[in-house]
Design an enzyme around this catalytic site. Sequence first.
Site, PDB file in Angstrom:
ATOM      1  N   ASP A 199      -6.791  13.055 -25.246  1.00 55.57           N
ATOM      2  CA  ASP A 199      -6.712  11.659 -24.802  1.00 55.57           C
ATOM      3  C   ASP A 199      -6.000  10.891 -25.917  1.00 55.57           C
ATOM      4  O   ASP A 199      -6.592  10.619 -26.971  1.00 55.57           O
ATOM      5  CB  ASP A 199      -8.134  11.131 -24.569  1.00 55.57           C
ATOM      6  CG  ASP A 199      -8.162   9.651 -24.205  1.00 55.57           C
ATOM      7  OD1 ASP A 199      -7.130   8.976 -24.364  1.00 55.57           O
ATOM      8  OD2 ASP A 199      -9.235   9.184 -23.777  1.00 55.57           O
ATOM      9  N   LYS A 232      -1.604   0.184 -24.959  1.00 52.43           N
ATOM     10  CA  LYS A 232      -1.939   0.042 -26.393  1.00 52.43           C
ATOM     11  C   LYS A 232      -0.648   0.181 -27.199  1.00 52.43           C
ATOM     12  O   LYS A 232       0.213  -0.679 -27.084  1.00 52.43           O
ATOM     13  CB  LYS A 232      -3.008   1.076 -26.769  1.00 52.43           C
ATOM     14  CG  LYS A 232      -4.317   0.876 -25.978  1.00 52.43           C
ATOM     15  CD  LYS A 232      -5.423   1.767 -26.480  1.00 52.43           C
ATOM     16  CE  LYS A 232      -6.734   1.479 -25.782  1.00 52.43           C
ATOM     17  NZ  LYS A 232      -6.953   2.300 -24.567  1.00 52.43           N
ATOM     18  N   TYR A 283       0.852  -1.203   0.000  1.00 52.16           N
ATOM     19  CA  TYR A 283       0.000   0.000   0.000  1.00 52.16           C
ATOM     20  C   TYR A 283       0.875   1.236   0.000  1.00 52.16           C
ATOM     21  O   TYR A 283       1.857   1.299   0.750  1.00 52.16           O
ATOM     22  CB  TYR A 283      -0.898   0.021   1.249  1.00 52.16           C
ATOM     23  CG  TYR A 283      -2.339  -0.228   0.892  1.00 52.16           C
ATOM     24  CD1 TYR A 283      -3.009   0.649   0.040  1.00 52.16           C
ATOM     25  CD2 TYR A 283      -3.023  -1.332   1.382  1.00 52.16           C
ATOM     26  CE1 TYR A 283      -4.321   0.406  -0.317  1.00 52.16           C
ATOM     27  CE2 TYR A 283      -4.345  -1.568   1.032  1.00 52.16           C
ATOM     28  CZ  TYR A 283      -4.988  -0.696   0.175  1.00 52.16           C
ATOM     29  OH  TYR A 283      -6.277  -0.926  -0.182  1.00 52.16           O
ATOM     30  N   GLU A 316      -0.605   4.830  -0.473  1.00 51.82           N
ATOM     31  CA  GLU A 316      -1.444   6.011  -0.751  1.00 51.82           C
ATOM     32  C   GLU A 316      -0.592   7.265  -0.618  1.00 51.82           C
ATOM     33  O   GLU A 316       0.219   7.380   0.302  1.00 51.82           O
ATOM     34  CB  GLU A 316      -2.617   6.056   0.223  1.00 51.82           C
ATOM     35  CG  GLU A 316      -3.696   5.057  -0.153  1.00 51.82           C
ATOM     36  CD  GLU A 316      -4.895   5.087   0.792  1.00 51.82           C
ATOM     37  OE1 GLU A 316      -4.917   5.909   1.719  1.00 51.82           O
ATOM     38  OE2 GLU A 316      -5.798   4.271   0.595  1.00 51.82           O
TER      39      GLU A 316
HETATM   40  N1  DSN Z   1     -10.020   2.021 -25.436  1.00 50.35           N
HETATM   41  C1  DSN Z   1     -11.038   1.187 -25.996  1.00 50.35           C
HETATM   42  C2  DSN Z   1     -10.526   0.509 -27.208  1.00 50.35           C
HETATM   43  O1  DSN Z   1     -10.045   1.243 -28.024  1.00 50.35           O
HETATM   44  O2  DSN Z   1     -10.599  -0.713 -27.418  1.00 50.35           O
HETATM   45  C3  DSN Z   1     -11.724   0.404 -25.020  1.00 50.35           C
HETATM   46  O3  DSN Z   1     -12.119   1.218 -23.950  1.00 50.35           O
END
Ligand code: DSN
Length: 417
Positions: free
Chosen positions: A201, A230, A55, A57
């Site tokens: 974003d 990603k 933990y 925090e």
């Molecule tokens: N970010 C999305 C996607 O592109 O698959 C899922 O939230």
Amino acid sequence: MFGSPGYLEKSDPEVYGLIAREENRQQNVLEMIASENHTSPAVLAAAGSCLTNKYAEGLPGKRYYGGCEQVDQIETLAIQRCKDLFGCDHVNVQPHSGAQANMAVYFASLQAGDTALAMDLAHGGHLSHGFKINFSGKLYNFVSYGVKEDTQTIDYDQVNALAKAHKPKLIVCGASAYPRKIDFDKLAEIAHSNGAKILADIAHVAGLVCTGLHPDPIPVCDYVTSTTHKTLRGPRGGITMCKDENTRAINSAVFPGMQGGPLCHIVAAKAVAFGEALKPEFKTYMEQVLKNCNALAEELVSKGFSLCSGGSDNHLILLDLRPYDANLTGAQAEDLLGLGGIVVNKNLLPFDTRKAMDASGVRIGTPALTTRGLKEDHMRQIANWIDKLLSSQGDQKVISQVRSETQELCQQFPLPA
Ligand code: DSN
């Protein structure tokens, strides 16, 4: 030292067996979901480490728990590497996901009921950009902009007109299913000239941004969020970057505003991924992601497929199935491709008349296969398989033939180990 698969196999064969089957699935399919990737064993080791027990925090040097000597250094390293990677003033590496990275910005910049502008989900936006049954759509008054019907590219004039009409406090840009470059300079200009702050974003294009292969929002946007799993190829998680003046507001929005303790194992895995992304090889990887996407797009077009906006500038394409086969839905295409060993997701197209669970499009990305080492010729081969599967009418002979060929390619290109 780190979590041991051998131990799990003995102590809980049921969970072990399911994880082993998932590993086998990942090894034996062509993963083309644009938001997925295959992390390095180093990222996996950090994510599976004893840090999950801790933990912490608070922030490095200012914790509510003892015993934070190591996790302080790890988080400091993650922060520094992220700053080096993106050149941002400030970053909080604790958001558990991209949606929570966005939530931190909303908490820091909006009051409940305030107006914000963001891209329509059906035009490529994201649930956390104000979708009506998401927390963002319930807490704030989101107004949507979209793409132009003819070019299927962002309608910047519409963004400007909506900003003038609705006077939002925040404009959100960035997308999860948009194949073209986003002009952050133009959007920041629209936001600031209308008295709004701007959030970019970059969950999908982060790997392209930090390698200079996509326009950079950091110099012009007040807030920039991303996922780390990603194109960045790190562990599942989020980050929130901002200008110096927003540091306090973002930090307190993350903790105690919306989260408790950070996931220390994931923060460590983020540090590892940022370290990997800072290496020159990562730029070579991202360049290959683009080359692969281009090769795939060109080959699909040559086979009579239609692409949303006519092509791609990034790591993904949106296949518009309607001109190819008016009766084939995105859901059916996802299933057919899956049977042939090509994993994608159905996706709404801008102005789609079908529902999201059917959809008229399919989103296809090249980050994961590029990690495995596939190149342009493989993409052309994959386009050929896509054509065979989608014109097969479910013919088992065609599907089995393609499946054995995709399986063979998978065997030639093992997962990172
Ligand atoms: N970010 C999305 C996607 O592109 O698959 C899922 O939230």
